[in-house]
Design a protein around this motif. Structure first.
Motif, PDB file in Angstrom:
ATOM      1  N   PRO A   1       0.790  -1.243   0.000  1.00 54.62           N
ATOM      2  CA  PRO A   1       0.000   0.000   0.000  1.00 54.62           C
ATOM      3  C   PRO A   1       0.820   1.290   0.000  1.00 54.62           C
ATOM      4  O   PRO A   1       0.451   2.258  -0.672  1.00 54.62           O
ATOM      5  CB  PRO A   1      -0.832  -0.131   1.289  1.00 54.62           C
TER       6      PRO A   1
ATOM      7  N   GLN B   1       1.792   2.261  -3.552  1.00 53.12           N
ATOM      8  CA  GLN B   1       0.767   2.267  -4.588  1.00 53.12           C
ATOM      9  C   GLN B   1       0.721   3.570  -5.373  1.00 53.12           C
ATOM     10  O   GLN B   1       0.501   3.574  -6.579  1.00 53.12           O
ATOM     11  CB  GLN B   1      -0.604   1.977  -3.969  1.00 53.12           C
TER      12      GLN B   1
ATOM     13  N   ASP C   1       0.751   3.997  -9.367  1.00 52.81           N
ATOM     14  CA  ASP C   1      -0.364   4.647 -10.064  1.00 52.81           C
ATOM     15  C   ASP C   1       0.127   5.820 -10.905  1.00 52.81           C
ATOM     16  O   ASP C   1      -0.325   6.030 -12.041  1.00 52.81           O
ATOM     17  CB  ASP C   1      -1.409   5.135  -9.063  1.00 52.81           C
TER      18      ASP C   1
END
Length: 380
Positions: free
Chosen positions: A284, A287, A291
């Motif tokens: 996480p 991320q 992205d």
């Protein structure tokens, strides 16, 4: 601060900044299948290599205080082992400073001997066969987890989470396909000793008609079919599985785990049926970087990342980091620094174990919802 700036870690940032004088050329070879059934994946990799080199050059990369210019020598191996060794020798003859590639294990493994003999560092962004690093070539590295982890994790997931008791296995007889299928079976049997492998079938990486093998599998009534191979074969296979009315779940490794699979198979053939794993993945806290990379890639090339592009990008940057650390782009001088490199990339922290495998390599499990590849969880 722009996203491009954020991508460059401290070790590389220290090598940047202007300076007069002639630029030394650092030649990086990139190899992938930009022709043939896997060309969409090969082009994806090639695009990311171009993007990385453009980012390095845009920042004025310096090695040992001297300005350098990275150039790419792009080669096509067509996912063919013979062609792969031919282009590997071509890169050696061209005196490249390093190689990013190949994509397929079947081309990466034989080519690695040629690079090793020439003393040229090689980072594969995609090849997962354990054989690649089992050869103990000190020039061979990879930035994704290998099939021991990928296949074993899928095997355990099949019996523990999907409750598969009867499994049929198909592979395409390539180094990758056969390897990941073998590791899947080992993982399933370890997790559930009583699991039944009710059928084993073989195809090729260029096949399109699976009627005979699927008819045999249907008669065994499996809960799940595992396929070792690429999406160009897995897609049509799934389409025919649906046409034959086979109700089994379908599982595969990273070669099938792509955005185009739904187009190749048809959305109805993948939704709620396919579970697959990608050799890589971000936790996480990483991320946003992933992205942002995907958004920048799409803006630049007008299409989504297919599969391995972030790992190619990180492989180029990792090689550049080792050169900066060594204060040299000469293969013999920066190779020891590559072995101990630490690079914080788009895909996470990249460091290598003594064999050249990435440490703590992650896997990402996916399924398909409304024809879209959808992440389930990241496993380390």
């Amino acid at each position: 601060m722009s996203f491009k700036t954020k991508l460059i870690p401290f070790a590389i940032a220290m090598a940047f900044a202007g300076g007069a004088g002639a630029q030394e050329v650092v030649k990086i070879g990139h190899v992938g299948p930009v022709s043939g059934p896997s060309s969409h994946l090969g082009k994806d990799n090639e695009n990311a290599a171009k993007m990385a080199v453009e980012d390095l050059n845009a920042k004025g990369f310096k090695i040992n205080g001297k300005a350098v210019k990275f150039v790419l020598q792009l080669e096509d191996d067509g996912a063919d082992p013979k062609q792969g060794t031919s282009v590997a020798q071509k890169l050696v003859d061209a005196k490249v400073n390093g190689v990013i590639g190949h994509l397929n294990s079947g081309t990466t493994v034989p080519a690695s001997k040629i690079y090793f003999d020439a003393g040229i560092p090689q980072i594969s962004p995609a090849a997962t066969s354990p054989q690649y690093t089992k050869q103990n070539f000190n020039t061979a590295f990879r930035v994704v987890a290998n099939d021991n982890k990928l296949g074993g994790t899928l095997g355990a997931y099949a019996v523990q989470k999907l409750n598969a008791k009867k499994i049929a296995v198909v592979d395409d007889r390539t180094a990758y396909g056969q390897g990941v299928a073998d590791e899947f079976v080992k993982g399933a049997k370890k997790a559930l000793p009583g699991v039944q492998i009710v059928d084993k079938q073989f195809t090729t990486d260029k096949a399109s008609d699976f009627t005979a093998i699927l008819t045999s599998i249907k008669a065994k009534n499996p809960d799940l079919i595992f396929f070792g191979g690429m999406d160009s074969v897995g897609g049509p296979m799934l389409r025919q599985i649906k046409a034959l009315g086979i109700k089994a779940k379908f599982m595969a490794g990273d070669g099938v785990c792509t955005e185009p699979l739904a187009r190749l198979a048809g959305a109805e053939a993948v939704n709620g049926i396919v579970t697959c794993a990608e050799a890589g993945g971000v936790m996480p806290d990483q991320q946003k970087a992933m992205d942002d990379f995907r958004a920048r890639y799409k803006q630049k090339y007008g299409q989504e990342v297919q599969l391995y592009a972030p790992y190619v990008y990180d492989a180029v940057m990792t090689m550049a980091t080792a050169m900066a650390d060594a204060k040299s782009a000469e293969p013999a001088k920066y190779l020891p620094y590559l072995a101990k490199v630490k690079y914080q990339g788009v895909t996470g922290t990249i460091t290598f174990d003594p064999k050249g495998d990435i440490k703590d390599g992650a896997l990402t499990l996916f399924h398909y919802v409304d024809g879209k590849k959808t992440k389930m969880e990241v496993v380390k």
